[in-house]
Design a protein around this motif. Structure first.
Motif, mmCIF file in Angstrom:
data_model
loop_
_atom_site.group_PDB
_atom_site.id
_atom_site.type_symbol
_atom_site.label_atom_id
_atom_site.label_comp_id
_atom_site.label_asym_id
_atom_site.label_seq_id
_atom_site.Cartn_x
_atom_site.Cartn_y
_atom_site.Cartn_z
ATOM 1 N N UNK A 146 -0.101 2.432 25.621
ATOM 2 C CA UNK A 146 1.289 2.101 25.303
ATOM 3 C C UNK A 146 2.203 3.255 25.699
ATOM 4 N N UNK A 147 1.808 4.463 25.355
ATOM 5 C CA UNK A 147 2.624 5.636 25.697
ATOM 6 C C UNK A 147 2.760 5.778 27.221
ATOM 7 N N UNK A 148 1.669 5.493 27.932
ATOM 8 C CA UNK A 148 1.734 5.545 29.398
ATOM 9 C C UNK A 148 2.739 4.516 29.921
ATOM 10 N N UNK A 149 2.667 3.295 29.410
ATOM 11 C CA UNK A 149 3.627 2.269 29.835
ATOM 12 C C UNK A 149 5.064 2.712 29.542
ATOM 13 N N UNK A 150 5.289 3.239 28.343
ATOM 14 C CA UNK A 150 6.642 3.646 27.961
ATOM 15 C C UNK A 150 7.155 4.795 28.838
ATOM 16 N N UNK A 152 5.967 5.703 31.933
ATOM 17 C CA UNK A 152 5.864 5.520 33.385
ATOM 18 C C UNK A 152 6.277 4.135 33.871
ATOM 19 N N UNK A 153 6.687 3.275 32.968
ATOM 20 C CA UNK A 153 7.141 1.947 33.357
ATOM 21 C C UNK A 153 6.112 0.874 33.061
ATOM 22 N N UNK A 154 6.620 -0.300 32.788
ATOM 23 C CA UNK A 154 5.778 -1.443 32.453
ATOM 24 C C UNK A 154 5.587 -2.340 33.664
ATOM 25 N N UNK A 155 4.458 -3.051 33.733
ATOM 26 C CA UNK A 155 4.306 -4.057 34.784
ATOM 27 C C UNK A 155 5.449 -5.083 34.697
ATOM 28 N N UNK A 156 5.779 -5.681 35.819
ATOM 29 C CA UNK A 156 6.927 -6.589 35.944
ATOM 30 C C UNK A 156 7.004 -7.639 34.842
ATOM 31 N N UNK A 157 5.946 -8.395 34.649
ATOM 32 C CA UNK A 157 5.983 -9.485 33.674
ATOM 33 C C UNK A 157 5.972 -8.969 32.243
ATOM 34 N N UNK A 177 12.250 0.211 21.656
ATOM 35 C CA UNK A 177 11.028 -0.519 21.998
ATOM 36 C C UNK A 177 10.229 0.209 23.064
ATOM 37 N N UNK A 178 10.904 0.808 24.035
ATOM 38 C CA UNK A 178 10.214 1.466 25.142
ATOM 39 C C UNK A 178 10.100 2.984 24.966
ATOM 40 N N UNK A 179 10.259 3.458 23.741
ATOM 41 C CA UNK A 179 10.099 4.881 23.445
ATOM 42 C C UNK A 179 8.657 5.160 23.037
ATOM 43 N N UNK A 180 8.003 6.058 23.744
ATOM 44 C CA UNK A 180 6.596 6.355 23.433
ATOM 45 C C UNK A 180 6.452 6.937 22.036
ATOM 46 N N UNK A 181 7.500 7.523 21.496
ATOM 47 C CA UNK A 181 7.437 8.086 20.139
ATOM 48 C C UNK A 181 7.353 6.990 19.071
ATOM 49 N N UNK A 182 7.713 5.791 19.425
ATOM 50 C CA UNK A 182 7.709 4.652 18.496
ATOM 51 C C UNK A 182 6.284 4.150 18.223
#
Length: 189
Positions: A146-150, A152-157, A177-182
């Motif tokens: 989750x932290x990596x997605x937040x 470095x970006x999420x996949x398109x869908x 929502x997109x904060x890795x600290x969350x």
């Protein structure tokens, strides 16, 4: 975490209606509740739409199945259950370790989707018969993903669904929502 209204006991319907009228309509796929078991069925001669079937009327199942769909590539979306390996409940410890390895990304995405809807998220070991709960390593891997997605970006869908859920439920802002600290290990059940 902000909770959906107590009057909204049909959260799965809100998720289903939003998805089917937006991304699903554009992608020729529909999210369908009421299944005995979750399954993805590609379009065929008897049904011209792809179907993401989630278990009964569980919002968590709908979000988990949307997570799988959002991560599957175009070729996988032409196969039943995306052609993924699955061993039913009662897995051995080795089979459970394999399950955990392949479930990190879908469960990380489900956590993001759950937060977008104001719902709690619980890690699923999906192995009740063997009484093997999720390992600490599995939970740590989900947090790291989750932290990596937040960061470095999420996949398109994944991003499109998460943003749609944020707009539909209005319970959290995109930045949070997109904060890795969350997302912290202590926040996992």
């Amino acid at each position: 975490m902000i909770k959906p209204s107590k009057n909204d006991d049909l959260i799965h319907n809100r998720i289903e209606n939003w998805f089917n009228s937006t991304i699903g309509a554009e992608s020729n796929v529909m999210l369908v509740g009421g299944g005995e078991e979750p399954v993805y069925l590609p379009a065929n001669k008897s049904c011209t739409k792809h179907r993401i079937i989630y278990r009964l009327d569980y919002a968590s199942s709908a979000l988990h199945e949307l997570a799988h769909w959002s991560l599957a590539g175009a070729k996988r979306k032409l196969e039943i259950d995306y052609g993924y390996w699955y061993s039913p409940d009662g897995r051995t410890p080795d089979q459970q370790a394999h399950f955990e390895k392949v479930e990190v990304k879908p469960q990380a995405v489900e956590w993001i989707f759950s937060r977008a809807c104001g719902l709690p998220f619980s890690v699923s070991a999906d192995n009740l018969d063997a009484e093997l709960g999720p390992s600490l390593q599995f939970k740590e891997a989900i947090v790291a993903q989750v932290k990596h997605y937040c960061d470095h970006g999420l996949p398109k869908w994944v991003e499109a669904i998460a943003l749609g859920l944020v707009r539909t439920f209005g319970l959290i802002d995109q930045a949070t929502l997109f904060s890795s600290e969350y997302y912290q290990l202590e926040g996992l059940n």
